[in-house]
Design an enzyme around this catalytic site. Structure first.
Site, PDB file in Angstrom:
ATOM      1  CB  CYS A 198       7.947 -48.982  27.732  1.00  0.00           C
ATOM      2  SG  CYS A 198       8.888 -47.663  26.980  1.00  0.00           S
TER       3      CYS A 198
ATOM      4  CG  HIS B 201       7.093 -43.670  28.953  1.00  0.00           C
ATOM      5  ND1 HIS B 201       7.443 -44.937  28.550  1.00  0.00           N
ATOM      6  CD2 HIS B 201       5.756 -43.583  28.796  1.00  0.00           C
ATOM      7  CE1 HIS B 201       6.353 -45.586  28.164  1.00  0.00           C
ATOM      8  NE2 HIS B 201       5.325 -44.781  28.307  1.00  0.00           N
TER       9      HIS B 201
ATOM     10  CG  ASP C  64      13.577 -46.500  29.592  1.00  0.00           C
ATOM     11  OD1 ASP C  64      12.959 -45.436  29.722  1.00  0.00           O
ATOM     12  OD2 ASP C  64      13.384 -47.301  28.679  1.00  0.00           O
TER      13      ASP C  64
ATOM     14  CE  LYS D 211       7.328 -34.943  22.639  1.00  0.00           C
ATOM     15  NZ  LYS D 211       8.246 -35.675  21.764  1.00  0.00           N
TER      16      LYS D 211
ATOM     17  NE  ARG E 177      14.913 -47.545  20.184  1.00  0.00           N
ATOM     18  CZ  ARG E 177      14.539 -46.443  20.821  1.00  0.00           C
ATOM     19  NH1 ARG E 177      14.700 -45.257  20.234  1.00  0.00           N
ATOM     20  NH2 ARG E 177      14.020 -46.503  22.024  1.00  0.00           N
TER      21      ARG E 177
ATOM     22  CD  GLN F  83      15.752 -46.124  25.512  1.00  0.00           C
ATOM     23  OE1 GLN F  83      15.095 -47.083  25.900  1.00  0.00           O
ATOM     24  NE2 GLN F  83      15.241 -45.163  24.774  1.00  0.00           N
TER      25      GLN F  83
ATOM     26  CG  HIS G 143       8.742 -46.822  32.595  1.00  0.00           C
ATOM     27  ND1 HIS G 143       9.815 -47.603  32.236  1.00  0.00           N
ATOM     28  CD2 HIS G 143       8.266 -46.259  31.453  1.00  0.00           C
ATOM     29  CE1 HIS G 143       9.982 -47.534  30.918  1.00  0.00           C
ATOM     30  NE2 HIS G 143       9.060 -46.732  30.426  1.00  0.00           N
TER      31      HIS G 143
END
Length: 614
Positions: free
Chosen positions: A310, A487, A359, A441, A339, A357, A361
């Site tokens: 992000c 997100h 991902d 969310k 992680r 991911q 945005h």
């Protein structure tokens, strides 16, 4: 047509009633009571409810073996059949401390010390506490008299009597090691896992599902099909994609990119590390530090390997000032993050330390939220459906007690999420207060071939990062305003989604995803030249094809292809060479007969393009 699951639909992986939660909680206590009967001198630690059952940690003077589980189960059934009452009692801290100390239950003292001052302390008895105290144990030897009892510090909830549990609706599964409080420096305890249901029929259905899940285990199939490995020499939790697994990943990524480009997204690539200050600005260092790897020193500056994508997308946005006319901006990245996961939490592809991911945005205006969320839902439906997932459980999570942002923007975002779900016509469950601190969310759980639910897709509205990074756009009136940040991930991570795909298809991938779509089976060395010409021709047409080079008899070649779950095989013999054709057989439809090359190619391409079976 996608079917969204309703809350009332039974799924064996979920708590489907308050009664079941209470049964499982009470079963944990009954198991602890039984263990202390079978193994005198055992100390009890903690015993929470799990997704499908319960567990308890024990400090036992002997090693508990799998053979002991039946003895413990027998004691549990005796306790259940005795129909002992479950009694809640509020206690004073110092009085209960003295009682625990007398019983030499050291773990209970630590649990007591972790209860905040001023919070009500409760314990639950199995049996009546009014008929005398045990002399040296929390458990009296013979449980048949009504005076026998056992207790544990607990907040509940529980059922009212042990007899409310069906004696044949629970089962102890296995024993594992567990460190006290998950700390490797503390005592290693013995953990016993169990499952419990309301009825014997539910238990049997779950055990059948569990047996099928073991057969489909992605770790086992990943090895058998040579798709991936976790190389311990490189450190745990890191995935090595083998050629067959890597080609499937390539297909998934290629499909993902094309789908996003067609849906108005632009692609990004961002670094794997950044200055640690970036993670302090984003708040990850304060709220997520325990899940981040240690930073590294680069020319006297601290650099952090990224746990999230992000902030990188935010910095890309801030590279130039944007106008309201440019919004919405939709940016997507297959971004690899890292992680820290404890070794005990690692689980094949499902829980790793490095993963990619999918991902994305969206940066948009407040009045664009609803349309953008609907667009995300449409894309999510398209992608998940193409991978064979048609049934979902959808959750809408609203504002928690601790959150950022004003009431007006929370209401705007939450209403936009509701509007998008209602427009889709999807059933959804409202999780009141379950949203992130930075925004509401939507979470989507996909249902696999044997009825399990997997958390994959998530859509989150964020008011926090735009504020933290001072993000702006030029509004229609010339003022500078904060954009809304959304997100969004559809797979969640490629590694985990690939593991789900393996288990959903039991490694028997549909033709468009199969690493090898067609294997030629030559009956003799004399036909190999023709087989090689067929391979070259089909590869040029985009078919993933190979020839069995083992030299084995035809029967063994067919058996090997079956074990490797090759979707289509073609026998090459002298007749096939003479007539320039192939004898084709598929896993799904059986024998297709003798086909010429044009017909084979047409059928393969049609099935691949339509993502159907051949």
């Amino acid at each position: 047509m996608v079917k969204s699951l309703t809350q009332s639909q039974e799924n064996l992986s979920q708590h489907d009633s308050d009664k079941l939660l209470r049964i499982r909680h009470t079963c944990a206590h009954i198991m602890a009571m039984a263990v202390k009967k079978v193994f005198p001198g055992t100390k009890v630690a903690t015993g929470p409810v799990t997704e499908n059952g319960f567990y308890y940690d024990f400090d036992c003077p002997v090693s508990i073996t799998p053979d002991d589980l039946s003895k413990i189960e027998d004691q549990m059934r005796r306790i259940i059949k005795a129909n002992l009452p479950i009694i809640r009692e509020e206690v004073q801290r110092e009085e209960i401390r003295t009682e625990i100390a007398q019983l030499n239950e050291s773990y209970k003292l630590e649990i007591l010390d972790r209860i905040p001052e001023g919070e009500t302390i409760t314990r639950y008895f199995i049996g009546s506490p009014d008929t005398g105290k045990p002399e040296s144990s929390l458990f009296i030897t013979d449980i048949q008299p009504a005076s026998n009892y056992w207790w544990d510090l607990c907040a509940g909830p529980h059922i009212n009597f042990t007899g409310e549990i069906e004696p044949d609706a629970f089962k102890l599964l296995n024993i594992a090691g567990a460190y006290w409080q998950g700390d490797e420096t503390k005592a290693q305890l013995q953990r016993i896992y169990g499952i419990a249901w309301e009825t014997k029929e539910q238990l049997q259905a779950y055990l059948k599902q569990r047996e099928e899940a073991l057969r489909r285990d992605h770790r086992k199939l990943g090895q058998e099909l040579n798709l991936f490995s976790i190389q311990e020499d490189a450190g745990g939790g890191l995935v090595f994609w083998h050629p067959k697994g890597a080609i499937i990943r390539y297909i998934i990524e290629d499909y993902w990119r094309k789908s996003h480009l067609e849906s108005g997204y632009q692609l990004l690539y961002t670094p794997h590390i950044a200055n640690l200050d970036l993670w302090k600005t984003s708040g990850h260092f304060d709220f997520y530090q325990e899940n981040m790897f240690d930073s590294m020193d680069v020319e006297n500056q601290a650099y952090q390997i990224k746990p999230m994508n992000c902030p990188f997308h935010v910095l890309t946005y801030k590279h130039q000032l944007h106008s309201y006319r440019e919004l919405p901006l939709r940016w997507a990245e297959l971004g690899t993050v890292y992680r820290y996961e404890r070794s005990g939490a690692l689980h094949g592809l499902m829980r790793v330390r490095g993963f990619t991911q999918d991902d994305a945005h969206v940066f948009c205006l407040p009045n664009q939220i609803a349309d953008e969320i609907l667009g995300v839902l449409n894309l999510t439906e398209q992608i998940l459906s193409d991978f064979g997932f048609k049934n979902y459980e959808v959750n809408l999570s609203t504002r928690p007690e601790k959150s950022v942002g004003n009431d007006e923007v929370w209401e705007l975002a939450t209403s936009a999420l509701r509007q998008a779900l209602n427009t889709k016509g999807w059933n959804y469950i409202v999780d009141e207060g379950g949203g992130a601190f930075y925004g509401p969310k939507i979470d989507i759980k996909i249902q696999d071939a044997i009825g399990r639910l997997w958390q994959c897709s998530t859509i989150q509205v964020d008011f926090n990062l735009p504020e933290r990074f001072d993000m702006e756009y030029i509004a229609v009136d010339g003022s500078r305003q904060r954009p809304i940040m959304i997100h969004r991930a559809i797979f969640g991570s490629l590694e985990r989604f690939f593991g789900i795909l393996i288990e959903n298809y039991s490694g028997d991938f549909p033709l468009w995803l199969a690493p090898v779509q067609l294997r030629l089976l030559p009956v003799s060395d004399e036909v190999r030249e023709y087989a090689q010409l067929v391979v070259i021709s089909l590869k040029k047409a985009g078919i993933r094809v190979e020839t069995d080079s083992s030299g084995e008899r035809l029967g063994k070649q067919i058996r090997t292809a079956e074990l490797e779950k090759i979707p289509v095989v073609a026998v090459v013999g002298k007749k096939e060479v003479e007539n320039q054709n192939l004898s084709v057989r598929t896993r799904q439809s059986g024998d297709l007969g003798v086909l010429n090359m044009d017909e084979i190619l047409h059928r393969l391409q049609d099935a691949i393009n339509s993502k159907s079976v051949l």
